[in-house]
Write a protein that holds these residues in place. Structure first.
Motif, mmCIF file in Angstrom:
data_model
loop_
_atom_site.group_PDB
_atom_site.id
_atom_site.type_symbol
_atom_site.label_atom_id
_atom_site.label_comp_id
_atom_site.label_asym_id
_atom_site.label_seq_id
_atom_site.Cartn_x
_atom_site.Cartn_y
_atom_site.Cartn_z
ATOM 1 N N VAL A 58 0.825 -1.210 0.000
ATOM 2 C CA VAL A 58 0.000 0.000 0.000
ATOM 3 C C VAL A 58 0.860 1.261 0.000
ATOM 4 O O VAL A 58 0.372 2.347 -0.333
ATOM 5 N N ILE A 59 2.146 1.141 0.351
ATOM 6 C CA ILE A 59 3.059 2.280 0.301
ATOM 7 C C ILE A 59 3.792 2.325 -1.031
ATOM 8 O O ILE A 59 3.886 3.376 -1.676
ATOM 9 N N SER A 60 4.321 1.188 -1.468
ATOM 10 C CA SER A 60 5.093 1.163 -2.716
ATOM 11 C C SER A 60 4.200 1.227 -3.952
ATOM 12 O O SER A 60 4.618 1.707 -5.006
ATOM 13 N N GLY A 61 2.954 0.714 -3.839
ATOM 14 C CA GLY A 61 2.075 0.650 -5.002
ATOM 15 C C GLY A 61 2.342 -0.547 -5.889
ATOM 16 O O GLY A 61 1.733 -0.672 -6.957
ATOM 17 N N HIS A 62 3.235 -1.441 -5.459
ATOM 18 C CA HIS A 62 3.579 -2.627 -6.240
ATOM 19 C C HIS A 62 2.862 -3.853 -5.681
ATOM 20 O O HIS A 62 2.526 -3.910 -4.495
ATOM 21 N N ASP A 63 2.664 -4.859 -6.554
ATOM 22 C CA ASP A 63 2.075 -6.145 -6.151
ATOM 23 C C ASP A 63 0.709 -5.969 -5.494
ATOM 24 O O ASP A 63 0.369 -6.662 -4.524
ATOM 25 N N LEU A 64 -0.072 -5.061 -6.018
ATOM 26 C CA LEU A 64 -1.420 -4.855 -5.494
ATOM 27 C C LEU A 64 -2.399 -5.796 -6.183
ATOM 28 O O LEU A 64 -2.205 -6.172 -7.346
ATOM 29 N N PRO A 65 -3.470 -6.178 -5.512
ATOM 30 C CA PRO A 65 -4.465 -7.051 -6.157
ATOM 31 C C PRO A 65 -5.189 -6.320 -7.284
ATOM 32 O O PRO A 65 -5.253 -5.088 -7.317
ATOM 33 N N GLU A 66 -5.727 -7.089 -8.204
ATOM 34 C CA GLU A 66 -6.423 -6.490 -9.347
ATOM 35 C C GLU A 66 -7.662 -5.718 -8.919
ATOM 36 O O GLU A 66 -8.117 -4.823 -9.630
ATOM 37 N N THR A 67 -8.194 -6.070 -7.772
ATOM 38 C CA THR A 67 -9.402 -5.386 -7.293
ATOM 39 C C THR A 67 -9.101 -4.039 -6.642
ATOM 40 O O THR A 67 -10.023 -3.341 -6.213
ATOM 41 N N ASN A 68 -7.822 -3.690 -6.553
ATOM 42 C CA ASN A 68 -7.458 -2.421 -5.910
ATOM 43 C C ASN A 68 -8.023 -1.241 -6.696
ATOM 44 O O ASN A 68 -7.846 -1.140 -7.914
ATOM 45 N N ARG A 69 -8.700 -0.354 -6.018
ATOM 46 C CA ARG A 69 -9.262 0.850 -6.626
ATOM 47 C C ARG A 69 -8.735 2.071 -5.876
ATOM 48 O O ARG A 69 -9.423 2.672 -5.072
ATOM 49 N N HIS A 70 -7.475 2.372 -6.124
ATOM 50 C CA HIS A 70 -6.837 3.549 -5.521
ATOM 51 C C HIS A 70 -6.904 3.522 -3.993
ATOM 52 O O HIS A 70 -7.078 4.566 -3.355
ATOM 53 N N SER A 71 -6.733 2.332 -3.414
ATOM 54 C CA SER A 71 -6.712 2.241 -1.953
ATOM 55 C C SER A 71 -5.298 2.292 -1.402
ATOM 56 O O SER A 71 -5.106 2.185 -0.195
ATOM 57 N N HIS A 72 -4.291 2.437 -2.285
ATOM 58 C CA HIS A 72 -2.911 2.540 -1.805
ATOM 59 C C HIS A 72 -2.547 4.010 -1.589
ATOM 60 O O HIS A 72 -3.387 4.899 -1.718
ATOM 61 N N ALA A 73 -1.290 4.268 -1.262
ATOM 62 C CA ALA A 73 -0.875 5.563 -0.720
ATOM 63 C C ALA A 73 -0.946 6.689 -1.746
ATOM 64 O O ALA A 73 -0.568 6.529 -2.908
ATOM 65 N N PHE A 74 -1.411 7.848 -1.270
ATOM 66 C CA PHE A 74 -1.355 9.113 -2.002
ATOM 67 C C PHE A 74 -0.308 9.995 -1.311
ATOM 68 O O PHE A 74 -0.318 10.137 -0.081
#
Length: 529
Positions: free
Chosen positions: A342-358
């Motif tokens: 969630v910090i790096s933005g890498h290896d996120l699931p396909e269902t991720n909808r901009h839930s990682h870090a801004f």
């Protein structure tokens, strides 16, 4: 034990550390023991000199206090400054920084000598000097000081070579000047004078029986003592000797201007001592403030950017990317921790909808410059990332040589101006549509689709040609902003960008960032008014 309590009626303490320029806006905190003893001596000359408190009594008091390095009980303070132009005759006004630490008025600061005792005469003199002391540091630092008969509190600043079992907080090391003891000064003075060749070195005794192999010890004869003549000191040498008086009190009294004119890089009657104080002690608390207690992790962490010049809001995406690099480097290289997806933005699931870090820049005072940086994670900031921001990151720099101090401000669910609430949101940086345009899938359709994917209500969309930036609200077009990320090879459908006014059917709570590069400061929105 000797306990001295000082309060600052104006709520400010001004003092520039030795060797620092006033425009560096640095503040000596806590007050150095060297500065405090000089304040006592100055007060004696102005208000206590006389038959009742003779000079030899002052020498005894200063010698006693110089034998021990004191500890401190510090109040909560915050580093601040004001700027003004100083008029100079015949020249243009010069910009001057007036730095200080700010605290609640009349909040006590305590200095303690834990193993020192004074006789009645020295105690009476100390009480008189504390009563007459009007300021400490600069003249703006009004002070009220008194000796305490009994003290019960917590020590939160002490010499690094000592132990403080009661400390349950993280610390940082700072240099402070403390006076040499009487014996240490006498030894140092003799050594410094000999190095200059202004006094003969002490004779080296030859042990009996260690004379030359063929040299016999001659009987002692009555001869006149042979005197070694010392060269007559020059005017420059006399000036040097004037900065090294025979007794410690006079040495501490020498004006700093005289010391610097001779070439001293540090006060000769003092030594630099490493002290420990609470981590980020000038940030308003002994620990970073967390605006939630228990429960889920905070979604937003806010940091203050300190330096000159501050970056412009037009460089928002560059600062967002710089913050991401700094956080990942701190966790990976310095803390040896695995960086969460969630910090790096890498290896996120396909269902991720901009839930990682801004990583979002902020212009809190609306002067056109970035003064805060925000880490926003909708699912909650991981504990290790929050620790890295609050305890391990204190600087931010770029490959262009720019550098700023990074001061952790607060963390919670809605701190700062980006987390405002309102139904109408305006662009603070250009919006770049994230998909290629097609027939029936233009700018407005892409904004509506992105809102639906994020679970936001569909807004009314108005395109604006310019936005006002800075206090003068100078009109800026998208072309004035940096609109490209540093990472090469990215698929960027929109290279021009535009400004939008989004009107939602119900109030919305930020932060809100949409479009290409929205995780790094592009497509950033702020609530209207």
């Amino acid at each position: 034990m000797i306990a001295i309590e000082m309060t600052f009626p104006a709520g400010r303490y001004h003092a520039t550390p030795w060797g620092r320029h006033v425009n560096e806006a640095d503040v000596e905190w806590p007050p150095s023991p060297w500065r405090f003893l000089r304040g006592l001596i100055a007060t004696w000359h102005r208000k206590a000199a006389g038959d009742h408190f003779p000079e030899n009594l002052l020498h005894r008091l200063i010698d006693s206090l110089a034998e021990e390095k004191p500890v401190f009980s510090l109040p909560t303070v915050r580093h601040s400054h004001v700027r003004h132009y100083m008029p100079i005759a015949g020249k243009k006004p010069t910009l001057v920084f007036d730095a200080f630490v700010q605290m609640e008025k009349n909040t006590p600061l305590c200095i303690l000598w834990q193993n020192t005792t004074l006789d009645e005469d020295c105690t009476a003199l100390l009480d008189q000097l504390l009563c007459g002391m009007q300021y400490l540091g600069r003249a703006e630092s009004w002070v009220l000081a008194k000796r305490l008969e009994n003290w019960s509190g917590s020590i939160n600043a002490w010499p690094a070579d000592q132990e403080n079992p009661g400390a349950d907080f993280e610390t940082e090391s700072i240099p402070l000047y403390a006076p040499l003891s009487k014996k240490a000064y006498e030894k140092e003075r003799q050594s410094l004078i000999q190095e200059k060749g202004l006094a003969p070195p002490p004779p080296v005794p030859v042990p009996k029986g260690q004379m030359g192999l063929f040299e016999q010890e001659k009987p002692k004869e009555k001869t006149k003592a042979r005197q070694i003549k010392t060269p007559k000191p020059s005017a420059k040498d006399k000036k040097f000797l004037s900065t090294l008086p025979e007794n410690l009190t006079d040495a501490l009294s020498v004006d700093t201007g005289e010391l610097q004119s001779v070439g001293w890089s540090a006060p000769p009657a003092a030594e630099k001592v490493r002290y420990l104080r609470p981590y980020q002690a000038l940030n308003g608390s002994t620990r970073p403030r967390i605006s939630h207690s228990g429960g889920p992790s905070p979604r937003l962490a806010r940091m203050q950017l300190v330096g000159k010049p501050l970056p412009k809001m037009e460089d928002a995406v560059r600062l967002g990317e710089t913050l991401r690099k700094a956080l990942i480097h701190t966790m990976d290289k310095r803390m040896k921790e695995e960086v969460p997806p969630v910090i790096s933005g890498h290896d996120l699931p396909e269902t991720n909808r901009h839930s990682h870090a801004f990583f979002l820049p902020e212009d809190a005072d609306q002067d056109g410059h970035i003064d805060h940086l925000n880490l926003y994670v909708p699912e909650g900031i991981p504990e290790k990332a929050l620790y890295a921001l609050s305890r391990r990151m204190d600087k931010l720099w770029t490959d262009k040589g720019e550098e700023w101090r990074l001061v952790f401000d607060t963390a919670g669910f809605s701190p700062g101006t980006l987390a405002g609430t309102g139904p109408v949101w305006l662009s603070a940086s250009p919006y770049l549509h994230p998909w290629y345009r097609k027939k029936g899938f233009g700018l407005k359709e892409q904004v509506l689709r992105e809102c639906r994917l994020r679970g936001l209500p569909e807004p009314d969309i108005e395109v604006m040609e310019t936005i006002g930036v800075g206090k003068g609200k100078r009109p800026r077009k998208p072309i004035h902003f940096r609109r490209f990320r540093e990472k090469r090879g990215l698929n960027q459908p929109d290279r021009q960008g535009c400004f939008l006014r989004l009107s939602f059917p119900e109030p919305l709570t930020g932060p809100l960032a949409l479009g290409f590069g929205c995780h790094f400061g592009l497509g950033l929105f702020v609530p209207e008014n």
